[in-house]
Design a protein around this motif. Structure first.
Motif, PDB file in Angstrom:
ATOM      1  N   LEU A   6       3.249 -26.786  45.310  1.00  0.00           N
ATOM      2  CA  LEU A   6       2.753 -28.124  45.628  1.00  0.00           C
ATOM      3  C   LEU A   6       3.586 -28.821  46.706  1.00  0.00           C
ATOM      4  CD1 LEU A   6       2.085 -29.369  41.988  1.00  0.00           C
ATOM      5  CD2 LEU A   6       0.443 -28.354  43.597  1.00  0.00           C
ATOM      6  N   ARG A   7       4.868 -28.454  46.806  1.00  0.00           N
ATOM      7  CA  ARG A   7       5.781 -29.001  47.813  1.00  0.00           C
ATOM      8  C   ARG A   7       6.641 -27.861  48.343  1.00  0.00           C
ATOM      9  NH1 ARG A   7       6.325 -34.453  47.943  1.00  0.00           N
ATOM     10  NH2 ARG A   7       5.529 -35.581  46.161  1.00  0.00           N
ATOM     11  N   GLU A   8       6.884 -27.897  49.631  1.00  0.00           N
ATOM     12  CA  GLU A   8       7.693 -26.854  50.248  1.00  0.00           C
ATOM     13  C   GLU A   8       9.123 -26.877  49.705  1.00  0.00           C
ATOM     14  OE1 GLU A   8       7.294 -25.743  54.583  1.00  0.00           O
ATOM     15  OE2 GLU A   8       9.233 -26.779  54.591  1.00  0.00           O
ATOM     16  N   PHE A   9       9.672 -25.683  49.466  1.00  0.00           N
ATOM     17  CA  PHE A   9      11.069 -25.567  49.059  1.00  0.00           C
ATOM     18  C   PHE A   9      11.583 -24.168  49.370  1.00  0.00           C
ATOM     19  CE2 PHE A   9       8.803 -23.967  45.387  1.00  0.00           C
ATOM     20  CZ  PHE A   9       9.594 -22.946  44.900  1.00  0.00           C
ATOM     21  N   GLU A  10      12.901 -24.045  49.386  1.00  0.00           N
ATOM     22  CA  GLU A  10      13.535 -22.743  49.594  1.00  0.00           C
ATOM     23  C   GLU A  10      14.114 -22.262  48.277  1.00  0.00           C
ATOM     24  OE1 GLU A  10      17.161 -20.742  52.147  1.00  0.00           O
ATOM     25  OE2 GLU A  10      16.247 -22.592  52.875  1.00  0.00           O
ATOM     26  N   ASP A  11      13.795 -21.028  47.913  1.00  0.00           N
ATOM     27  CA  ASP A  11      14.271 -20.429  46.667  1.00  0.00           C
ATOM     28  C   ASP A  11      15.777 -20.204  46.761  1.00  0.00           C
ATOM     29  OD1 ASP A  11      14.989 -18.336  44.726  1.00  0.00           O
ATOM     30  OD2 ASP A  11      12.834 -18.214  44.368  1.00  0.00           O
ATOM     31  N   ILE A  12      16.538 -20.712  45.786  1.00  0.00           N
ATOM     32  CA  ILE A  12      17.993 -20.596  45.838  1.00  0.00           C
ATOM     33  C   ILE A  12      18.482 -19.178  45.597  1.00  0.00           C
ATOM     34  CG2 ILE A  12      18.377 -22.994  45.199  1.00  0.00           C
ATOM     35  CD1 ILE A  12      19.090 -22.042  42.376  1.00  0.00           C
ATOM     36  N   HIS A  13      17.648 -18.341  44.983  1.00  0.00           N
ATOM     37  CA  HIS A  13      18.055 -16.960  44.703  1.00  0.00           C
ATOM     38  C   HIS A  13      17.683 -15.995  45.824  1.00  0.00           C
ATOM     39  CE1 HIS A  13      19.449 -17.807  40.697  1.00  0.00           C
ATOM     40  NE2 HIS A  13      18.309 -18.390  40.402  1.00  0.00           N
ATOM     41  N   THR A  14      16.530 -16.206  46.434  1.00  0.00           N
ATOM     42  CA  THR A  14      16.041 -15.255  47.439  1.00  0.00           C
ATOM     43  C   THR A  14      16.073 -15.799  48.867  1.00  0.00           C
ATOM     44  OG1 THR A  14      13.747 -16.020  47.269  1.00  0.00           O
ATOM     45  CG2 THR A  14      14.453 -14.275  45.732  1.00  0.00           C
ATOM     46  N   GLU A  33      12.718 -21.224  34.885  1.00  0.00           N
ATOM     47  CA  GLU A  33      13.956 -21.394  35.647  1.00  0.00           C
ATOM     48  C   GLU A  33      13.700 -22.212  36.915  1.00  0.00           C
ATOM     49  OE1 GLU A  33      17.415 -18.637  37.688  1.00  0.00           O
ATOM     50  OE2 GLU A  33      15.394 -17.810  37.474  1.00  0.00           O
ATOM     51  N   MET A  34      12.607 -21.901  37.612  1.00  0.00           N
ATOM     52  CA  MET A  34      12.269 -22.629  38.824  1.00  0.00           C
ATOM     53  C   MET A  34      11.999 -24.095  38.505  1.00  0.00           C
ATOM     54  SD  MET A  34       9.910 -19.746  40.688  1.00  0.00           S
ATOM     55  CE  MET A  34       9.791 -20.447  42.329  1.00  0.00           C
ATOM     56  N   LEU A  35      11.256 -24.353  37.437  1.00  0.00           N
ATOM     57  CA  LEU A  35      10.984 -25.737  37.037  1.00  0.00           C
ATOM     58  C   LEU A  35      12.269 -26.488  36.750  1.00  0.00           C
ATOM     59  CD1 LEU A  35       7.908 -25.561  34.624  1.00  0.00           C
ATOM     60  CD2 LEU A  35       7.980 -26.474  36.951  1.00  0.00           C
ATOM     61  N   GLU A  36      13.171 -25.848  36.025  1.00  0.00           N
ATOM     62  CA  GLU A  36      14.442 -26.492  35.677  1.00  0.00           C
ATOM     63  C   GLU A  36      15.260 -26.796  36.936  1.00  0.00           C
ATOM     64  OE1 GLU A  36      18.528 -25.450  33.287  1.00  0.00           O
ATOM     65  OE2 GLU A  36      16.653 -24.568  32.560  1.00  0.00           O
ATOM     66  N   ASN A  37      15.355 -25.829  37.827  1.00  0.00           N
ATOM     67  CA  ASN A  37      16.135 -26.026  39.056  1.00  0.00           C
ATOM     68  C   ASN A  37      15.542 -27.109  39.946  1.00  0.00           C
ATOM     69  OD1 ASN A  37      17.925 -24.011  38.312  1.00  0.00           O
ATOM     70  ND2 ASN A  37      16.907 -22.442  39.527  1.00  0.00           N
ATOM     71  N   LEU A  38      14.228 -27.175  40.010  1.00  0.00           N
ATOM     72  CA  LEU A  38      13.571 -28.153  40.886  1.00  0.00           C
ATOM     73  C   LEU A  38      13.446 -29.529  40.237  1.00  0.00           C
ATOM     74  CD1 LEU A  38      10.831 -25.781  42.287  1.00  0.00           C
ATOM     75  CD2 LEU A  38      12.731 -26.762  43.585  1.00  0.00           C
ATOM     76  N   SER A  39      13.631 -29.625  38.925  1.00  0.00           N
ATOM     77  CA  SER A  39      13.445 -30.897  38.217  1.00  0.00           C
ATOM     78  C   SER A  39      14.429 -31.973  38.668  1.00  0.00           C
ATOM     79  CB  SER A  39      13.554 -30.694  36.702  1.00  0.00           C
ATOM     80  OG  SER A  39      14.875 -30.360  36.338  1.00  0.00           O
ATOM     81  N   GLU A  40      15.574 -31.578  39.180  1.00  0.00           N
ATOM     82  CA  GLU A  40      16.564 -32.558  39.625  1.00  0.00           C
ATOM     83  C   GLU A  40      16.066 -33.386  40.810  1.00  0.00           C
ATOM     84  OE1 GLU A  40      19.890 -30.757  42.373  1.00  0.00           O
ATOM     85  OE2 GLU A  40      19.490 -29.366  40.727  1.00  0.00           O
ATOM     86  N   TYR A  41      15.015 -32.927  41.485  1.00  0.00           N
ATOM     87  CA  TYR A  41      14.470 -33.647  42.626  1.00  0.00           C
ATOM     88  C   TYR A  41      13.376 -34.638  42.221  1.00  0.00           C
ATOM     89  CZ  TYR A  41      17.122 -30.143  45.066  1.00  0.00           C
ATOM     90  OH  TYR A  41      18.140 -29.341  45.491  1.00  0.00           O
ATOM     91  N   GLY A  42      12.964 -34.610  40.953  1.00  0.00           N
ATOM     92  CA  GLY A  42      12.042 -35.599  40.415  1.00  0.00           C
ATOM     93  C   GLY A  42      10.615 -35.535  40.916  1.00  0.00           C
ATOM     94  N   ASP A  44       6.955 -32.863  41.500  1.00  0.00           N
ATOM     95  CA  ASP A  44       6.296 -31.616  41.118  1.00  0.00           C
ATOM     96  C   ASP A  44       6.270 -30.676  42.315  1.00  0.00           C
ATOM     97  OD1 ASP A  44       5.766 -32.497  38.540  1.00  0.00           O
ATOM     98  OD2 ASP A  44       3.822 -33.328  39.088  1.00  0.00           O
ATOM     99  N   PHE A  45       6.844 -29.500  42.131  1.00  0.00           N
ATOM    100  CA  PHE A  45       6.864 -28.485  43.180  1.00  0.00           C
ATOM    101  C   PHE A  45       5.939 -27.324  42.870  1.00  0.00           C
ATOM    102  CE2 PHE A  45      10.695 -30.779  44.063  1.00  0.00           C
ATOM    103  CZ  PHE A  45      10.909 -30.633  45.416  1.00  0.00           C
ATOM    104  N   LEU A  46       5.655 -27.098  41.580  1.00  0.00           N
ATOM    105  CA  LEU A  46       4.882 -25.943  41.147  1.00  0.00           C
ATOM    106  C   LEU A  46       3.794 -26.364  40.177  1.00  0.00           C
ATOM    107  CD1 LEU A  46       7.931 -23.817  39.946  1.00  0.00           C
ATOM    108  CD2 LEU A  46       6.938 -23.767  42.224  1.00  0.00           C
TER     109      LEU A  46
END
Length: 66
Positions: A6-14, A33-42, A44-46
């Motif tokens: 839903l929003r552009e982002f860069e995967d921290i692992h890959t 895991e992705m939801l948890e990592n992205l949740s700090e930005y407040g 919806d990314f996925l």
């Protein structure tokens, strides 16, 4: 499970850049895991793509091609 970006982002692992509208398969664990990592930005990314939605999209594609 299949998800949509839903929003552009860069995967921290890959280090892969995901763009809006990208769809791909991930495990349930990776999705969480992705939801948890992205949740700090407040924001919806996925979003999960439900199986019914996938089947409807396939049906629409088949109708357009006929």
């Amino acid at each position: 499970m299949k998800i949509r970006i839903l929003r552009e982002f860069e995967d921290i692992h890959t280090s892969q850049l995901y763009s809006v509208g990208d769809e791909f398969e991930v495990s349930v664990e990776r999705y969480e895991e992705m939801l948890e990592n992205l949740s700090e930005y407040g924001k919806d990314f996925l979003e999960k793509i439900e199986e019914a939605t996938i089947e409807e999209e396939v049906a629409e594609d088949e109708t357009v091609q006929d």
